[in-house]
Design a protein around this motif. Structure first.
Motif, PDB file in Angstrom:
ATOM      1  N   GLN A 171      -2.350   5.445  -6.687  1.00  0.00           N
ATOM      2  CA  GLN A 171      -3.122   4.395  -6.031  1.00  0.00           C
ATOM      3  C   GLN A 171      -4.367   4.016  -6.828  1.00  0.00           C
ATOM      4  O   GLN A 171      -4.717   2.838  -6.923  1.00  0.00           O
ATOM      5  CB  GLN A 171      -3.514   4.842  -4.614  1.00  0.00           C
ATOM      6  N   LYS A 217       0.830  -1.202   0.000  1.00  0.00           N
ATOM      7  CA  LYS A 217       0.000   0.000   0.000  1.00  0.00           C
ATOM      8  C   LYS A 217       0.869   1.258   0.000  1.00  0.00           C
ATOM      9  O   LYS A 217       2.077   1.188   0.235  1.00  0.00           O
ATOM     10  CB  LYS A 217      -0.940  -0.014   1.209  1.00  0.00           C
ATOM     11  N   GLN A 262      -5.344   0.290  -8.423  1.00  0.00           N
ATOM     12  CA  GLN A 262      -6.624  -0.386  -8.212  1.00  0.00           C
ATOM     13  C   GLN A 262      -7.267  -0.783  -9.533  1.00  0.00           C
ATOM     14  O   GLN A 262      -7.814  -1.880  -9.664  1.00  0.00           O
ATOM     15  CB  GLN A 262      -7.562   0.528  -7.420  1.00  0.00           C
TER      16      GLN A 262
END
Length: 266
Positions: free
Chosen positions: A251, A208, A255
Motif C-alpha cells: 500500500q 484499496k 501511494q
C-alpha cells in the motif's frame, strides 16, 4: 434471481431491485434471494457491493402480497403465530446479510425509500441519494412497529431524537434533509449523477487493500455494539493476528506511485 438483477464489473458487485412497475416493493422471492445474491458476489471476489433500484424508485416498501399474508394470520393460533415469527426472522436475516457481508455495501437511492426500504438502507455501510428522493418510516401509518431493523439501526445513524421523530410521525423527508440528519452521506442532482458518483466511490473502495477494508468494516460494527475499551482491545488483537508487513509495504508503494504521477502532471 427473481426481482433482483445481479452483475459484476471491475471488482464491484451490483445488486438492483428489479420490480420497477411495483416500485421495487420487496416480495418473498426478493427477501429470500437477497442473502444469496450477497453471498454469490462475495464468493465471486467482489470488493464492494452497490445496491440500487431500477426505475423511478429505490424501494417503495414491503409487497402487498406479504401484508395480505400477515393479515390472514390468526394470532390466537400458536402455529400461525410461529409462522409469523419465522417470516419476520427470515426478512430480518435477509437485511442483516448486507450488514454481515464482509465487504462494504453502498446504497444508491432515488425516488421513494419507504418502510422496508429504510430497513434495508440502514443495514448498508454508506448511503447516497438524489436531492429529491423521499424517505419515510411508514410502519406506524399501517398499524405496525417497524420490525426489520429500522428501530435498532436508525438511532445509531441519525441520533436518537431524529430517529424517534421520523419513526413516530412517519414524516416524509427529502434527500436534502436526509443528508442534514446524516441518513445519507451526500446527495446528487439527478439519478444519472447519483449512479455515476456512487460507482466512482465503489471504484475507489475496490482499489484499496481488500483486507484493510474488510477489517475496518468488521471493527466498526464491533465498536458500534461494544464499549470503547472492549473495542480498542479487539482491534489490537485483530491487527496483531491479521496485519502483514507485505500488505503495508504494497500500500505504501502504491501511494508513492500515485504521488509521482500527480507531480508528473503538474
Amino acid at each position: 434471481m427473481s426481482g433482483l438483477e445481479v452483475t459484476t464489473s471491475g471488482g464491484i458487485g451490483f445488486i438492483a431491485f428489479n420490480r420497477p412497475k411495483r416500485g421495487n416493493a420487496v416480495n418473498l422471492e426478493m427477501w429470500r434471494a437477497l442473502p444469496q445474491a450477497v453471498k454469490t458476489l462475495e464468493d465471486g471476489g467482489a470488493k464492494v457491493i452497490v445496491l440500487s433500484g431500477k426505475g423511478k424508485h429505490f424501494c417503495s416498501g414491503i409487497d402487498l402480497g406479504i401484508l395480505k399474508t400477515i393479515l390472514e394470520i390468526d394470532g390466537n393460533k400458536i402455529e400461525d403465530a410461529l409462522k409469523f415469527r419465522d417470516l419476520v426472522l427470515m426478512m430480518q436475516g435477509s437485511i442483516t446479510s448486507l450488514e454481515k457481508c464482509s465487504v462494504p455495501v453502498v446504497a444508491a437511492i432515488q425516488g421513494c425509500c419507504y418502510g422496508a426500504g429504510i430497513d434495508i438502507i440502514t443495514a448498508c455501510d454508506i448511503r447516497y441519494s438524489t436531492e429529491d428522493a423521499k424517505f419515510c418510516v411508514k410502519e406506524v401509518d399501517v398499524g405496525l412497529a417497524a420490525d426489520l431493523g429500522t428501530l435498532q439501526r436508525l438511532p445509531k445513524i441519525t441520533g436518537d431524537g431524529v430517529a424517534r421523530e421520523l419513526c413516530l410521525t412517519a414524516r416524509v423527508i427529502s434527500g436534502l434533509e436526509a443528508q442534514r440528519v446524516h441518513l445519507v452521506n451526500q446527495t446528487f442532482s439527478g439519478e444519472e449523477e447519483l449512479l455515476s458518483g456512487v460507482t466512482e466511490v465503489a471504484r475507489r473502495l475496490a482499489e484499496k487493500d481488500e483486507y484493510a477494508v474488510k477489517g475496518t468494516k468488521h471493527v466498526l460494527l464491533h465498536a458500534r455494539e461494544n464499549a470503547t475499551e472492549s473495542s480498542l482491545n479487539y482491534v489490537a488483537m485483530w491487527n496483531t493476528a491479521l496485519l502483514k508487513k507485505e500488505q503495508i509495504m504494497t500500500q505504501l508503494a502504491k501511494q508513492q506511485q500515485q504521488k509521482r504521477k500527480s507531480k508528473a502532471k503538474l
